[in-house]
Design an enzyme around this catalytic site. Sequence first.
Site, PDB file in Angstrom:
ATOM      1  N   GLY A 181     -35.354  27.878 -35.215  1.00 48.31           N
ATOM      2  CA  GLY A 181     -34.811  28.709 -36.293  1.00 48.31           C
ATOM      3  C   GLY A 181     -33.299  28.820 -36.188  1.00 48.31           C
ATOM      4  O   GLY A 181     -32.718  29.853 -36.520  1.00 48.31           O
ATOM      5  N   GLY A 186     -31.129  29.900 -39.308  1.00 46.51           N
ATOM      6  CA  GLY A 186     -31.363  31.198 -39.938  1.00 46.51           C
ATOM      7  C   GLY A 186     -30.285  32.223 -39.631  1.00 46.51           C
ATOM      8  O   GLY A 186     -29.271  31.920 -38.995  1.00 46.51           O
ATOM      9  N   GLN A 187     -30.540  33.451 -40.075  1.00 43.77           N
ATOM     10  CA  GLN A 187     -29.521  34.513 -39.954  1.00 43.77           C
ATOM     11  C   GLN A 187     -29.136  34.751 -38.488  1.00 43.77           C
ATOM     12  O   GLN A 187     -27.954  34.823 -38.162  1.00 43.77           O
ATOM     13  CB  GLN A 187     -30.047  35.819 -40.576  1.00 43.77           C
ATOM     14  CG  GLN A 187     -28.971  36.885 -40.691  1.00 43.77           C
ATOM     15  CD  GLN A 187     -29.516  38.299 -40.916  1.00 43.77           C
ATOM     16  OE1 GLN A 187     -30.716  38.547 -40.800  1.00 43.77           O
ATOM     17  NE2 GLN A 187     -28.617  39.218 -41.242  1.00 43.77           N
ATOM     18  N   ASP A 236     -34.602  23.384 -36.307  1.00 43.37           N
ATOM     19  CA  ASP A 236     -35.071  24.141 -37.475  1.00 43.37           C
ATOM     20  C   ASP A 236     -35.851  23.188 -38.354  1.00 43.37           C
ATOM     21  O   ASP A 236     -35.771  21.973 -38.161  1.00 43.37           O
ATOM     22  CB  ASP A 236     -33.871  24.738 -38.253  1.00 43.37           C
ATOM     23  CG  ASP A 236     -34.264  25.984 -39.044  1.00 43.37           C
ATOM     24  OD1 ASP A 236     -35.131  25.878 -39.928  1.00 43.37           O
ATOM     25  OD2 ASP A 236     -33.713  27.073 -38.772  1.00 43.37           O
ATOM     26  N   ASP A 290     -40.498  21.154 -36.347  1.00 45.90           N
ATOM     27  CA  ASP A 290     -41.399  22.132 -36.948  1.00 45.90           C
ATOM     28  C   ASP A 290     -42.236  22.774 -35.836  1.00 45.90           C
ATOM     29  O   ASP A 290     -43.062  22.114 -35.216  1.00 45.90           O
ATOM     30  CB  ASP A 290     -42.307  21.426 -37.971  1.00 45.90           C
ATOM     31  CG  ASP A 290     -43.179  22.420 -38.725  1.00 45.90           C
ATOM     32  OD1 ASP A 290     -43.151  23.622 -38.380  1.00 45.90           O
ATOM     33  OD2 ASP A 290     -43.878  21.988 -39.656  1.00 45.90           O
ATOM     34  N   TYR A 317     -46.251  41.312 -42.468  1.00 47.66           N
ATOM     35  CA  TYR A 317     -45.201  41.015 -41.490  1.00 47.66           C
ATOM     36  C   TYR A 317     -45.327  41.950 -40.285  1.00 47.66           C
ATOM     37  O   TYR A 317     -45.310  41.521 -39.123  1.00 47.66           O
ATOM     38  CB  TYR A 317     -43.837  41.191 -42.176  1.00 47.66           C
ATOM     39  CG  TYR A 317     -42.630  41.013 -41.294  1.00 47.66           C
ATOM     40  CD1 TYR A 317     -42.263  39.763 -40.814  1.00 47.66           C
ATOM     41  CD2 TYR A 317     -41.819  42.110 -40.973  1.00 47.66           C
ATOM     42  CE1 TYR A 317     -41.126  39.608 -40.019  1.00 47.66           C
ATOM     43  CE2 TYR A 317     -40.679  41.953 -40.192  1.00 47.66           C
ATOM     44  CZ  TYR A 317     -40.350  40.710 -39.713  1.00 47.66           C
ATOM     45  OH  TYR A 317     -39.227  40.554 -38.941  1.00 47.66           O
ATOM     46  N   LYS A 333     -46.197  41.075 -36.408  1.00 49.82           N
ATOM     47  CA  LYS A 333     -45.301  41.415 -35.288  1.00 49.82           C
ATOM     48  C   LYS A 333     -46.031  42.264 -34.242  1.00 49.82           C
ATOM     49  O   LYS A 333     -45.843  42.071 -33.041  1.00 49.82           O
ATOM     50  CB  LYS A 333     -44.049  42.149 -35.802  1.00 49.82           C
ATOM     51  CG  LYS A 333     -43.073  41.256 -36.567  1.00 49.82           C
ATOM     52  CD  LYS A 333     -42.436  40.206 -35.662  1.00 49.82           C
ATOM     53  CE  LYS A 333     -41.405  39.360 -36.368  1.00 49.82           C
ATOM     54  NZ  LYS A 333     -40.928  38.228 -35.563  1.00 49.82           N
TER      55      LYS A 333
HETATM   56  N1  SER Z   1     -35.244  42.706 -41.400  1.00 50.93           N
HETATM   57  C1  SER Z   1     -36.676  42.618 -41.396  1.00 50.93           C
HETATM   58  C2  SER Z   1     -37.239  42.748 -42.757  1.00 50.93           C
HETATM   59  O1  SER Z   1     -36.682  43.476 -43.526  1.00 50.93           O
HETATM   60  C3  SER Z   1     -37.256  43.674 -40.512  1.00 50.93           C
HETATM   61  O2  SER Z   1     -37.359  43.186 -39.225  1.00 50.93           O
HETATM   62  O3  SER Z   1     -38.229  42.170 -43.041  1.00 50.93           O
END
Ligand code: SER
Length: 320
Positions: free
Chosen positions: A8, A11-12, A34, A52, A143, A147
Amino acid sequence: MERILIIGASGQIGSELTLKLRELYGHENVFATDVKDAPPDIKEKGPFQLLDVMDDKHLIHFVIRHKITQIYHLAAVLSGNAEKLPVQAWHINMDSLMNILEVAKLVEEVKKVFWPSSIAVFGATTPRQMTPQITLMEPSTVYGVSKLAGERWCEYYYKRYGVDIRSLRYPGLISHKTEPGGGTTDWAVEIYYEAVKKKQYTSFVNADTIMPMMFMDDAIKATISLMEAGRSSLTTHSAYNISGLNLSPAMVAEDIKRYIPDFSIEYLPDFRQHIADTWPQSVDDSDFRHDIGWQPAFALPDITDVMIDEIRKKIRTSLT
Ligand code: SER
């Protein structure tokens, strides 16, 4: 000598963490990967390859071939996007983590893994003020469920197989290099871009929706400090609470007016408001502060100073 794999890297978080790790461990020792192309500085200053993480055979070959000793697995579908395609998001977030845990278990050279958790592990029944490290956790987003399940799997692999996996429950991360995509905390980045570009922002959460946030420099410092800490100093082997500052769109808008006095903001809450309403407004990270000796450096005015300056520079460069 450490040889680090970043998954990744475009990514950010990855686009900044990769550069910092290369500074510390040598450019040639940090392998950025990535599924999508990376920014030029990632590709020019060290190894970059398309990889991947869902392809377990390719992943294990890569880890063995490059004699990897540490893995940072940063790829994930964030909260807002995951609600649009829940089953696919679950599959990507969980299977990718399981692939990493299996590789770390099977390949003896891999000594440490970092995998980010999130404030999304908490839910409507969690205390929302100074949310404790150990508390009720009933996340309502796919999500958050992924997690929380991921945290339990990390601890399982630690206890059962001795895999040294470390994690932080990141709050919303504010940064200027690579924008986040599809998260509930994304407003705290979008607001700065829109303020500089259009002097106007339409927020998808209400004015007074307070959410835990952190500037990227602090998040990177915390992450690397956690990975460099001696194993015996850690008391959590799933994910630590971590806290920076707690912000609402109205608070950020007010601070932006120091630079852009005619900035205006309106509020058009969407489904992400409901997600935000189940997340903490502040988090108790005393365990992490105690174990690592860490504290954040960036307050809101510092963040605004850097964000406005960097976004202005970015826009000027794109015009020339
Ligand atoms: N920044 C994430 C989100 O908003 C939270 O971990 O999904």
